[in-house]
Design a protein around this motif. Structure first.
Motif, mmCIF file in Angstrom:
data_model
loop_
_atom_site.group_PDB
_atom_site.id
_atom_site.type_symbol
_atom_site.label_atom_id
_atom_site.label_comp_id
_atom_site.label_asym_id
_atom_site.label_seq_id
_atom_site.Cartn_x
_atom_site.Cartn_y
_atom_site.Cartn_z
ATOM 1 N N ARG A 190 80.902 37.355 23.329
ATOM 2 C CA ARG A 190 80.358 37.453 21.973
ATOM 3 C C ARG A 190 78.846 37.481 22.019
ATOM 4 O O ARG A 190 78.204 38.264 21.313
ATOM 5 C CB ARG A 190 80.812 36.241 21.147
ATOM 6 C CG ARG A 190 82.154 36.372 20.511
ATOM 7 C CD ARG A 190 82.311 35.354 19.397
ATOM 8 N NE ARG A 190 82.148 33.986 19.863
ATOM 9 C CZ ARG A 190 83.151 33.194 20.222
ATOM 10 N NH1 ARG A 190 84.376 33.642 20.171
ATOM 11 N NH2 ARG A 190 82.934 31.962 20.627
ATOM 12 N N ALA A 191 78.282 36.622 22.891
ATOM 13 C CA ALA A 191 76.821 36.589 22.995
ATOM 14 C C ALA A 191 76.292 37.930 23.488
ATOM 15 O O ALA A 191 75.281 38.432 23.002
ATOM 16 C CB ALA A 191 76.393 35.464 23.936
ATOM 17 N N ASN B 82 88.928 39.695 28.744
ATOM 18 C CA ASN B 82 88.807 38.271 28.433
ATOM 19 C C ASN B 82 87.356 37.871 28.213
ATOM 20 O O ASN B 82 87.066 37.017 27.383
ATOM 21 C CB ASN B 82 89.408 37.420 29.552
ATOM 22 C CG ASN B 82 90.916 37.349 29.446
ATOM 23 O OD1 ASN B 82 91.497 37.962 28.557
ATOM 24 N ND2 ASN B 82 91.537 36.608 30.329
ATOM 25 N N LEU B 83 86.460 38.503 28.957
ATOM 26 C CA LEU B 83 85.040 38.184 28.761
ATOM 27 C C LEU B 83 84.604 38.541 27.344
ATOM 28 O O LEU B 83 83.961 37.739 26.666
ATOM 29 C CB LEU B 83 84.187 38.934 29.791
ATOM 30 C CG LEU B 83 82.690 38.645 29.724
ATOM 31 C CD1 LEU B 83 82.404 37.205 30.123
ATOM 32 C CD2 LEU B 83 81.904 39.576 30.635
ATOM 33 N N ARG C 199 86.279 38.656 24.711
ATOM 34 C CA ARG C 199 86.881 37.810 23.671
ATOM 35 C C ARG C 199 86.427 36.367 23.791
ATOM 36 O O ARG C 199 86.959 35.497 23.134
ATOM 37 C CB ARG C 199 88.414 37.832 23.754
ATOM 38 C CG ARG C 199 89.019 39.200 23.916
ATOM 39 C CD ARG C 199 89.043 39.998 22.632
ATOM 40 N NE ARG C 199 89.683 41.274 22.844
ATOM 41 C CZ ARG C 199 89.097 42.441 22.621
ATOM 42 N NH1 ARG C 199 87.873 42.507 22.174
ATOM 43 N NH2 ARG C 199 89.746 43.574 22.844
ATOM 44 N N SER C 200 85.503 36.089 24.686
ATOM 45 C CA SER C 200 85.089 34.692 24.875
ATOM 46 C C SER C 200 83.675 34.488 24.334
ATOM 47 O O SER C 200 83.029 35.409 23.866
ATOM 48 C CB SER C 200 85.127 34.326 26.353
ATOM 49 O OG SER C 200 83.997 34.854 27.006
ATOM 50 N N ARG C 201 83.213 33.256 24.437
ATOM 51 C CA ARG C 201 81.893 32.878 23.943
ATOM 52 C C ARG C 201 80.791 33.744 24.583
ATOM 53 O O ARG C 201 79.917 34.260 23.891
ATOM 54 C CB ARG C 201 81.684 31.404 24.289
ATOM 55 C CG ARG C 201 80.296 30.885 24.126
ATOM 56 C CD ARG C 201 80.285 29.410 24.505
ATOM 57 N NE ARG C 201 78.959 28.842 24.462
ATOM 58 C CZ ARG C 201 78.134 28.793 25.496
ATOM 59 N NH1 ARG C 201 78.504 29.308 26.650
ATOM 60 N NH2 ARG C 201 76.949 28.252 25.377
ATOM 61 N N SER C 202 80.874 33.913 25.904
ATOM 62 C CA SER C 202 79.844 34.683 26.600
ATOM 63 C C SER C 202 79.862 36.142 26.167
ATOM 64 O O SER C 202 78.812 36.748 25.966
ATOM 65 C CB SER C 202 80.063 34.610 28.101
ATOM 66 O OG SER C 202 80.301 33.297 28.504
#
Lengths: 283, 356
Positions: B221-222, B213-214, B216-219
């Motif tokens: 991606r960063a 989940n990490l 696939r999330s904004r964070s």
């Protein structure tokens, strides 16, 4: 190449003698660089660089190879800290800021040698441009909290909308690194637009493009300016592009500004001709 | 086309979860039905631990793109803090599973703290330098735990740091009925082995949810953006230190939980259990399974742990075969000719046409 002439604003001087397009006279300039300079161990890469860009101006930065054009971009985005002078973005003094902070106050850029997140998809690249506009934290992401779904949905829609500018929605799920060269250049611009900038810096956007692609790019740059009402500053060697769409042009040689003005002024300026072609032999 | 592709990553994630769940159920039934050999069922919990370690290291090495050679250090911190937590709660909390849960959380928290302490100075370094410093960290942790004396009595926890090597367990001045938990270089002894296969399964699932989940999330991606192009990431306003630290600390916390589970699986654990070889073995699992490939790490961890066991009949030549198999698999998965052959066997779906 003057089919764009009617879309170029007439330059008028500000009290500070800087030139901005007439339509931007009622708003404060987006960028003001004053006496900007940087030295690398005694070598003055850029010296006493002064430039004002209007709120919706398309400005060009040209000059022979090694003149310091990309260095100016690096100074404006704080990749390098200037050793002299100040940069005001939207009236905010950027002294002591870093690249991330400058991005947050509205400066976005593309790179001369393409720098995409090549293992990520096109959509992810655009969403990364929008990173600071997507509002949810690490734990919402891990737990897939309601605001994760809401924000991701909004980001997806916005990303698609931005990709549409260059007709790239159908490439959204391709790896950025697998795109053809031209599409990679366009994706970089879309990603930069994702940061919601007030000033967009394009470093040789037409490099490696053929004439028809360049013409399309010119249309798109004008479209971006008109849609988002932002200022665009570009470094370019393709004089058709520069003279076609830029309103104010700044010519750099050996780190110094040698001429500023409208395309017509620059084309007939003997100093510029000399910088590009060399001095006419006397006698 | 768009919707189909969008679901592709989600599909892979669900396949990973499903694979783990099905494998767990099968093994659980086999174990309860007595169909597993004694040595096999003894390996279940360690394999779960190594899967978690490999997946968590993949977050640092594959997803963040920084080489860390000190993962065993975090495992070790987690193991010993988990053991201390669990052992000192004997008699306070009756339920073994609750104690195990607390031990895992304690292991994760302490490993995360270690992650922050190491990460802040270290993540400024890149490449080889980072690898060397994390390697040193792993060794330092091992030596620090060697100096630790911990005991508990009715007054609470007694901790001594035996830096000069002159102190003994007597110096803890435990009351009558007090228990020694860690005896310096002798490690932790008399541990109540409360780890279970089910707990291992739950920890794997939590780890997968967190890591997948990490990413696939904004964070996430960063974090991947930092790996792909740091300069571009900065130019779009991504805070480099924050996201590097986020990945590093998450990875450390998960490794700590795995360590606690591992530690509580044995009645005695010494600090040199978690030496450099363990770090390398975890790294091997990550590389073997593919950098950034989570389900790859899960399978690789299980295979690499099982391989020496399966090769037992070769006796002295066991490690030789082990090495040969690893080399062959690495060559096979990275060989373009071999990949092309596989590609021809599996017909590729044609993607949307790319216009130049």
């Amino acid at each position: 190449m003057d089919r764009f002439a009617h879309r170029r604003g007439k330059l008028v001087p500000l009290p500070s003698d800087a030139l901005v397009p007439e339509r931007d006279i009622n708003s404060s300039p987006i960028l003001e660089a004053r006496h900007l300079g940087i030295e690398f161990g005694g070598l003055k890469a850029v010296d006493d660089f002064n430039l004002t860009i209007g709120r919706t101006e398309i400005a060009g930065l040209i000059g022979p190879n090694g003149a310091g054009k990309t260095t100016v971009f690096n100074l404006l985005t704080k990749v390098y800290q200037p050793t002299k002078g100040t940069v005001l973005i939207d009236g905010i003094d950027t002294h002591g800021m870093n690249t991330v902070q400058v991005s947050k106050i509205g400066v976005a850029r593309t790179f001369q040698n393409i720098r995409l997140f090549s293992n990520l998809t096109v959509e992810e690249n655009v969403k990364l441009g929008m990173h600071n506009q997507i509002k949810y934290g690490m734990f919402s992401g891990i737990l897939r909290a309601p605001n994760y779904w809401k924000e991701e949905k909004r980001a997806h829609e916005k990303a698609m909308e931005l990709l549409q500018i260059f007709d790239m929605e159908n490439l959204a799920n391709h790896k950025a690194g697998s795109l053809p060269y031209g599409a990679q250049r366009r994706l970089e611009i879309v990603r930069a637009l994702g940061t919601n900038p007030g000033l967009l810096l394009l470093d040789e956007p037409a490099a490696g493009m053929n004439p028809s692609e360049t013409a399309e790019l010119m249309e798109n740059i004008l479209k971006i300016r008109d849609t988002f009402k932002i200022a665009i500053m570009l470094i370019e060697h393709d004089m058709n592009l520069v003279m076609g769409i830029c309103e104010g042009i700044c010519v750099l040689n050996f780190g110094k500004v040698i001429a500023k003005g409208s395309p017509e002024d620059i084309q007939s300026n003997p100093v510029v001709i000399e910088a590009y072609l060399g001095k006419k032999k006397e006698g | 086309m768009k919707k189909f592709n969008l679901k592709k990553t989600t599909k892979v994630d669900f396949a990973t979860y499903l694979g783990v769940i099905v494998t767990f159920i099968v093994l659980f039934v086999m174990q309860n039905g007595g169909m597993l050999s004694y040595s096999m069922s003894g390996m279940l919990v360690p394999i779960c631990c190594f899967i978690v370690m490999a997946v968590s290291l993949n977050l640092t090495v594959g997803i963040l793109g920084e080489l860390s050679l000190g993962h065993a250090g975090f495992v070790s911190v987690g193991a010993f803090s988990g053991i201390i937590a669990s052992q000192s709660l004997i008699g306070v909390i009756e339920s073994a599973s609750l104690r195990l849960a607390i031990a895992l959380v304690a292991g994760a928290i302490f490993a995360a703290i270690a992650g922050v302490l190491v990460g802040i100075p270290v993540l400024r370094l890149r490449g080889d330098y980072l690898a060397i410093v994390t390697l040193a960290f792993g060794e330092i942790i091992k030596d620090l735990i060697n100096c630790l004396l911990v005991g508990i009595d009715s007054k609470g926890l007694h901790v001594l740091f035996n830096a000069k090597g002159l102190l003994t367990v007597e110096d803890l001045h435990l009351e009558e009925g007090g228990r020694v938990i860690i005896k310096g270089a002798q490690g932790a002894t008399g541990i109540q082995t409360i780890s279970t296969f089910t707990a291992g399964f739950i920890l794997i699932m939590i780890t997968l949810v967190v890591v997948l989940n990490l990413t696939r999330s904004r964070s996430g991606r960063a974090i991947m953006a930092l790996r792909d192009n740091r300069i571009a990431a900065e130019s779009v306003g991504i805070n480099v230190t924050k996201y590097k630290l986020m990945a590093f600390v998450t990875s450390a916390a998960l490794a700590g939980a795995a360590g606690a589970l591992y530690g509580l699986n044995f009645s005695a654990v010494i600090s040199s259990t978690f030496n450099f070889n363990i770090s390398i073995e975890i790294l091997l699992m990550v590389v073997f399974g593919g950098l950034g490939n989570i389900w790859g790490s899960v399978i690789a961890a299980a295979v690499i742990r099982l391989l020496p066991e399966l090769l037992r009949e070769f006796n002295d030549y066991r490690m030789l075969f082990y090495a040969i198999i690893l080399i062959l698999v690495m060559i096979a998965t990275n060989n373009p000719t071999f990949k092309n052959m596989l590609g021809k066997l599996i017909p590729k779906k044609k993607g949307a046409e790319i216009d130049g």
